[in-house]
Design an enzyme around this catalytic site. Structure first.
Site, mmCIF file in Angstrom:
data_model
loop_
_atom_site.group_PDB
_atom_site.id
_atom_site.type_symbol
_atom_site.label_atom_id
_atom_site.label_comp_id
_atom_site.label_asym_id
_atom_site.label_seq_id
_atom_site.Cartn_x
_atom_site.Cartn_y
_atom_site.Cartn_z
ATOM 1 N N SER A 70 -3.028 -2.086 47.881
ATOM 2 C CA SER A 70 -2.163 -0.908 47.743
ATOM 3 C C SER A 70 -2.753 0.381 48.287
ATOM 4 O O SER A 70 -2.039 1.383 48.355
ATOM 5 C CB SER A 70 -1.783 -0.710 46.280
ATOM 6 O OG SER A 70 -0.898 -1.718 45.889
ATOM 7 N N LYS A 73 -0.815 1.805 51.033
ATOM 8 C CA LYS A 73 0.431 2.543 50.791
ATOM 9 C C LYS A 73 0.291 4.029 51.133
ATOM 10 O O LYS A 73 1.289 4.699 51.386
ATOM 11 C CB LYS A 73 0.878 2.337 49.337
ATOM 12 C CG LYS A 73 1.236 0.875 49.048
ATOM 13 C CD LYS A 73 1.492 0.607 47.567
ATOM 14 C CE LYS A 73 1.776 -0.874 47.317
ATOM 15 N NZ LYS A 73 1.876 -1.198 45.880
ATOM 16 N N TYR A 197 5.544 -5.582 54.141
ATOM 17 C CA TYR A 197 4.767 -5.174 52.960
ATOM 18 C C TYR A 197 3.550 -6.078 52.738
ATOM 19 O O TYR A 197 2.418 -5.594 52.575
ATOM 20 C CB TYR A 197 5.698 -5.189 51.737
ATOM 21 C CG TYR A 197 4.983 -4.941 50.436
ATOM 22 C CD1 TYR A 197 4.615 -3.658 50.059
ATOM 23 C CD2 TYR A 197 4.645 -6.007 49.585
ATOM 24 C CE1 TYR A 197 3.938 -3.433 48.863
ATOM 25 C CE2 TYR A 197 3.975 -5.783 48.400
ATOM 26 C CZ TYR A 197 3.620 -4.508 48.043
ATOM 27 O OH TYR A 197 2.939 -4.284 46.875
#
Ligand code: GLN
Length: 315
Positions: A70, A73, A197
């Site tokens: 993450s 991100k 993703y």
């Protein structure tokens, strides 16, 4: 904010923190819900600091690549803002969620609009934004090239085994994507947005590479060494604000309280930390705490920030 002339202590501080972390036995637990991440040695620890005046200081396993998960991100948010600007905020909120990173509960009350770009649902919407006009492999290539540009290192690659491992077990992320699709907040098929993703989460980077990639955020949007402008000063501040308030999921308040700087964690055990005007930091320790954030990584940044008197609230 601390002055640059306190920097000579930094090398020693990093070495001390790394030595202390090497001794610790309470290292948290590695993520096993992505089977490939469960194979990583919990004994690893690396830390890197890149100062705005260009010093690169490393300790421990700072040159070993790990799955940034993450932390990526931050980079996809930056790209999506570059692509559609503030229109992004019609599709993603900017409030802390107070819920785990993969939670679905708020999505129903909030009509498929994720709370922020750093929880999984928000990052899946951002992948959907980055897909516009592209095949998934082109969008993935664009993200990877952006990260390579930021880190000034074209050896950075995506770990295909991690991406495949996550796809095979990513039932929750499929649920989130399908649910948002039902509200009209995904413009592409869930499968395609998730392909983007899973692949950006599977980028492998070392602490050194990650800290270098974060430099623009520590310097008002511009890499202080190359002079390359990545985002405006205002945008860099806003990305930092989101990292502080949302970068550690339901542990964001505690990270801000203990460490006092913007940070973004990933379940691979990495954290990118930003000391505005001073340095970009990256730490990696694969064992996670109860919120899915690196246990020793958070402790190491807390200690380092205290030793260096780094805080965005410092006078
Ligand atoms: N790829 C991970 C997932 O979707 C990212 C989560 C994280 O790093 N917190 O579950």
């Amino acid at each position: 904010m601390v002055e640059i002339d306190t920097m000579p202590e930094l090398e020693q501080a990093l070495a001390e923190v790394a030595a202390e972390m090497a001794e610790r036995t309470d290292r948290g637990s590695v993520a096993t819900y992505i089977p490939q991440l469960g194979k990583v040695d919990p004994g690893k620890f690396g830390i890197a600091a890149v100062t705005n005046d260009g010093r690169v200081i490393l300790a421990g396993d700072a040159d070993q690549p790990f799955s940034i998960q993450s932390v990526s991100k931050v980079f996809t948010l930056t790209l999506a803002l570059g692509k559609i600007g503030d229109a992004l905020w019609h599709r993603v909120g900017r409030e802390p969620s107070g819920n785990p990173f993969n939670s679905i509960v708020q999505l129903e009350h909030e009509n498929g609009i994720p709370r922020n770009p750093f929880i999984n649902a928000g990052a899946i919407v951002i992948s959907d934004v980055l897909l516009a006009g592209h095949q998934p492999r082109e969008a993935i290539g664009e993200i990877l090239r952006f990260v390579q540009f930021l880190a000034d290192d074209d050896t950075i690659v995506i770990d295909r085994e991690v991406a495949a491992s996550e796809r095979a077990t990513g039932h929750r992320n499929f649920a989130l994507a399908n649910y948002m699709k039902s509200f009209g907040n995904l413009h592409h098929e869930p499968e395609l947005a998730l392909g983007v993703y899973f692949h950006h989460c599977a980028i492998g980077m070392s602490c050194r590479q990650l800290a270098i990639a974060g430099r623009f955020l520590a310097n008002g949007g511009r890499n202080p060494t190359t002079g390359h402008s990545v985002v405006s000063t205002e945008r860099a501040r806003r990305i930092g604000a989101l990292m502080l308030t949302c970068g550690h999921y339901d542990g964001s308040g505690d990270f801000a309280f203990r460490v006092g700087i913007p940070g973004k964690s990933g379940v691979g055990g990495g954290i990118l930390g930003i000391v505005p005007g001073v340095a970009s930091l990256a730490v990696w320790s694969p064992g996670l705490n109860e919120n899915g954030n690196s246990k020793l990584g958070s402790i190491a940044l807390e200690k380092l920030a205290r030793m260096m008197n780094w805080s965005i609230f410092a006078p």
